[in-house]
Every structure is written in structure tokens, then in C-alpha cells.
Design a protein around this motif. Sequence first.
Motif, PDB file in Angstrom:
ATOM      1  N   UNK A  48       0.880  -1.157   0.000  1.00  0.00           N
ATOM      2  CA  UNK A  48       0.000   0.000   0.000  1.00  0.00           C
ATOM      3  C   UNK A  48       0.923   1.213   0.000  1.00  0.00           C
ATOM      4  N   UNK A  49       0.774   2.092  -0.984  1.00  0.00           N
ATOM      5  CA  UNK A  49       1.705   3.212  -1.092  1.00  0.00           C
ATOM      6  C   UNK A  49       3.033   2.753  -1.647  1.00  0.00           C
ATOM      7  N   UNK A  50       4.046   3.595  -1.520  1.00  0.00           N
ATOM      8  CA  UNK A  50       5.348   3.233  -2.048  1.00  0.00           C
ATOM      9  C   UNK A  50       6.371   4.317  -1.825  1.00  0.00           C
ATOM     10  N   UNK A  51       7.558   4.183  -2.405  1.00  0.00           N
ATOM     11  CA  UNK A  51       8.646   5.134  -2.188  1.00  0.00           C
ATOM     12  C   UNK A  51       8.227   6.582  -2.431  1.00  0.00           C
ATOM     13  N   UNK A  52       8.479   7.430  -1.436  1.00  0.00           N
ATOM     14  CA  UNK A  52       8.192   8.850  -1.591  1.00  0.00           C
ATOM     15  C   UNK A  52       6.722   9.192  -1.661  1.00  0.00           C
ATOM     16  N   UNK A  53       5.829   8.245  -1.296  1.00  0.00           N
ATOM     17  CA  UNK A  53       4.403   8.522  -1.371  1.00  0.00           C
ATOM     18  C   UNK A  53       3.903   8.628  -2.799  1.00  0.00           C
ATOM     19  N   UNK A  54       4.551   7.923  -3.731  1.00  0.00           N
ATOM     20  CA  UNK A  54       4.216   8.070  -5.134  1.00  0.00           C
ATOM     21  C   UNK A  54       2.985   7.285  -5.553  1.00  0.00           C
ATOM     22  N   UNK A  55       2.434   6.466  -4.661  1.00  0.00           N
ATOM     23  CA  UNK A  55       1.216   5.731  -4.960  1.00  0.00           C
ATOM     24  C   UNK A  55       0.216   6.011  -3.854  1.00  0.00           C
ATOM     25  N   UNK A  56      -1.066   5.993  -4.201  1.00  0.00           N
ATOM     26  CA  UNK A  56      -2.065   6.411  -3.230  1.00  0.00           C
ATOM     27  C   UNK A  56      -3.226   5.445  -3.163  1.00  0.00           C
ATOM     28  N   UNK A  57      -4.326   5.917  -2.597  1.00  0.00           N
ATOM     29  CA  UNK A  57      -5.493   5.079  -2.363  1.00  0.00           C
ATOM     30  C   UNK A  57      -6.219   4.696  -3.628  1.00  0.00           C
ATOM     31  N   UNK A  58      -5.843   5.244  -4.778  1.00  0.00           N
ATOM     32  CA  UNK A  58      -6.592   4.958  -5.999  1.00  0.00           C
ATOM     33  C   UNK A  58      -5.845   4.044  -6.964  1.00  0.00           C
ATOM     34  N   UNK A  59      -4.717   3.467  -6.543  1.00  0.00           N
ATOM     35  CA  UNK A  59      -3.955   2.608  -7.449  1.00  0.00           C
ATOM     36  C   UNK A  59      -2.934   1.782  -6.657  1.00  0.00           C
ATOM     37  N   UNK A  60      -2.371   0.788  -7.329  1.00  0.00           N
ATOM     38  CA  UNK A  60      -1.277   0.003  -6.769  1.00  0.00           C
ATOM     39  C   UNK A  60      -0.072   0.078  -7.685  1.00  0.00           C
ATOM     40  N   UNK A  61       1.112   0.015  -7.067  1.00  0.00           N
ATOM     41  CA  UNK A  61       2.354  -0.095  -7.808  1.00  0.00           C
ATOM     42  C   UNK A  61       3.190  -1.211  -7.219  1.00  0.00           C
ATOM     43  N   UNK A  62       4.275  -1.554  -7.901  1.00  0.00           N
ATOM     44  CA  UNK A  62       5.221  -2.555  -7.405  1.00  0.00           C
ATOM     45  C   UNK A  62       6.621  -1.979  -7.500  1.00  0.00           C
ATOM     46  N   UNK A  63       7.518  -2.459  -6.639  1.00  0.00           N
ATOM     47  CA  UNK A  63       8.884  -1.955  -6.579  1.00  0.00           C
ATOM     48  C   UNK A  63       9.826  -3.143  -6.428  1.00  0.00           C
ATOM     49  N   UNK A  64      10.989  -3.067  -7.066  1.00  0.00           N
ATOM     50  CA  UNK A  64      11.908  -4.200  -7.032  1.00  0.00           C
ATOM     51  C   UNK A  64      13.327  -3.743  -6.765  1.00  0.00           C
TER      52      UNK A  64
END
Length: 320
Positions: A48-64
Motif C-alpha cells: 500500500x503506497x510506495x517510495x516517496x508517497x508516489x502511490x495512493x489510495x486509488x492505485x497500486x504499484x510494485x517496486x523491485x
Amino acid sequence: MKRFFLAAGLMLAGTTAITTTVMAKNPQFQGADPHAVYIDGELWVFPTGGPGGSWSADRFGAFSSKDRKKWRSRGELIRRDSITWIKDDGAKEHFLWAPGVATKDGKWYLYYSVGPQNPTPSRIGVAVASRPEGPYVDSGKPLLTGELVKDGRGFEAIDPMTYVDAKSGKAYMYAGGSAGAKLRVFELTPDMVTIAREIPVATPPEFTEGAFMHERNGIYYLSYSHGRFNGPDYSVHYGTATSPIGPWQYRGAILTSDKKHKGPGHHSFVQDPKTGEWLIVYHRWENPKGAAPYQGERQVAVDRLRYAADGSILPIAMTD
């Protein structure tokens, strides 16, 4: 639900930006509810969320990351406005949180929580992709709808975790918690997007939310979070069984607050394919100011997991 409203509010800023690289020791980056998996020797985290707050309550991202120091965005997995059924409950606002991923027969499946819990029940959705970074296409309907919780009774459909048992090939989804603090387990159909049946289980001691399943040397470990997400009692507990559907023997707490790091939880376990070592990926509050309920941003951290000779998990020390 308050636990997600806080996180969502913190991450709305900068929703159009994508952080491509973050240099860090522990904590690794800002975020919560991390589901970790190794893909082609690289550690991926679906939070939920991601580095630097770049993702929010309206989407998902992935980080590797290849080295647990440099993290790069894997792009946008799915957006809230692409989920056609999300407004069917009549609620004015909706939020996405607590993603979990599974893979089977060359496809990837993203399971996620949809709120609010009140005034309508929370729901769990599932989307499908041909690659772990997506794009994911929603199945077209909720996988599971919860119940409104009143006076501690009811079921909050949150925090889905799907485990594919290597021995049987069957897929099980573990879900529930928070208000009502009830765990439910479901066997999925082979297509991974439909519930075949519910498997009756007893909610384990100290269970609040965030169930996770893994297997090692024939022992199945059901681990989960206990306590309130923004308080010092938030922690990780576990039980063991000889099958992925229990019954589980409660084994106690393995990750708890210390003087600097508070409220560790909503974790996942993963084994490094190069070194063979086991890791726990979780979120925590970094030296929060003032008494609980804590305010601010949760951080994703990675620490080592060790087992005793009898297979029990040794207490986990949080590091920087």
C-alpha cells in the motif's frame, strides 16, 4: 478502516509522480502492508503506497531491488477507476489497500482490499495479468464481500493472502481481521478468481489481521498481525500445522516493538534464492513522536528470519 484512511491521506500527495530509485538501508522506503516475492532473483514488493508517497489510495504499484538498497518502480498495476463494480455498493468514496499477489500456470493474480467498511461492507477483488508488473485486468466482480461489524461481531473482508500449495496444487485465500478480528480461509477454483468453498477454521489466538502463509520443511506457518495498527502493541504472531488449512498450534509473538521502532506488522516472508536465507518484509513506525495513536508515515523494512532446530521461528530483531 481508520488504519487505511490515515495511510491513504498520507500518500495522496504526488500521486502522479513515480519514484524510480530510492537509496536506503532500513527502513527501505515509505509504504505499508508489503507483500514480497522473489522474481528472477530480484526482490519485489507490492505495498500500500510506495517510495516517496508516489502511490495512493486509488492505485497500486510494485517496486523491485537486486540489492535491497536501490529500488525502482515497476509501474502502475491497476487503478481504482478501472474496477467496474467498485461503486455498486453506493458508498461515496472507495479506497484500495493491502495487496497480495500469487502466480499459477504462467499468470499473475493481484488480490486487494476495497473499502470503506462502513457504511457498506468491505470487499476483496482480484485482477489478472500475464506479467508481475501488469497491467492487471479486474475479474469483473468482487471475489468476497464482508459483513458489517457491530459489537465485535461480523466479518471485515480485508487483507487477502493467496497461497498455492506446492504439494496439492490447490490455492487457498486467507482473509479477514481488524473489526471483528475473524480469520476465514477459502479454497479457490483453478482459475484463481472464484471461491470454490470455504474451509471452516478456528481464528487463532491474538489474531487481528494480515494473515500470511508459508511452508518450510513440511511445516506450514500461519503468521499474522496482532493489536492496533497505530499503536505499540501491533506485532507479529504465528502458529504451525502440518497442512495449509490447520489446525494451527499457537507459537507466540516473534516481532514486537522496541525502543526506536514501533508497531511492526502486516508482513510477508520470503526466501532469497541466491543465499537461501529467509527474510521478513514488514512495515513499522520509525521513532514516532508522542503517544499512540501514532501519526505520520509507516516505513517498509527487511530483516532476517531465523529458525531453531525444531522449526520454530526465533524472535526477530529489527535493524537499521
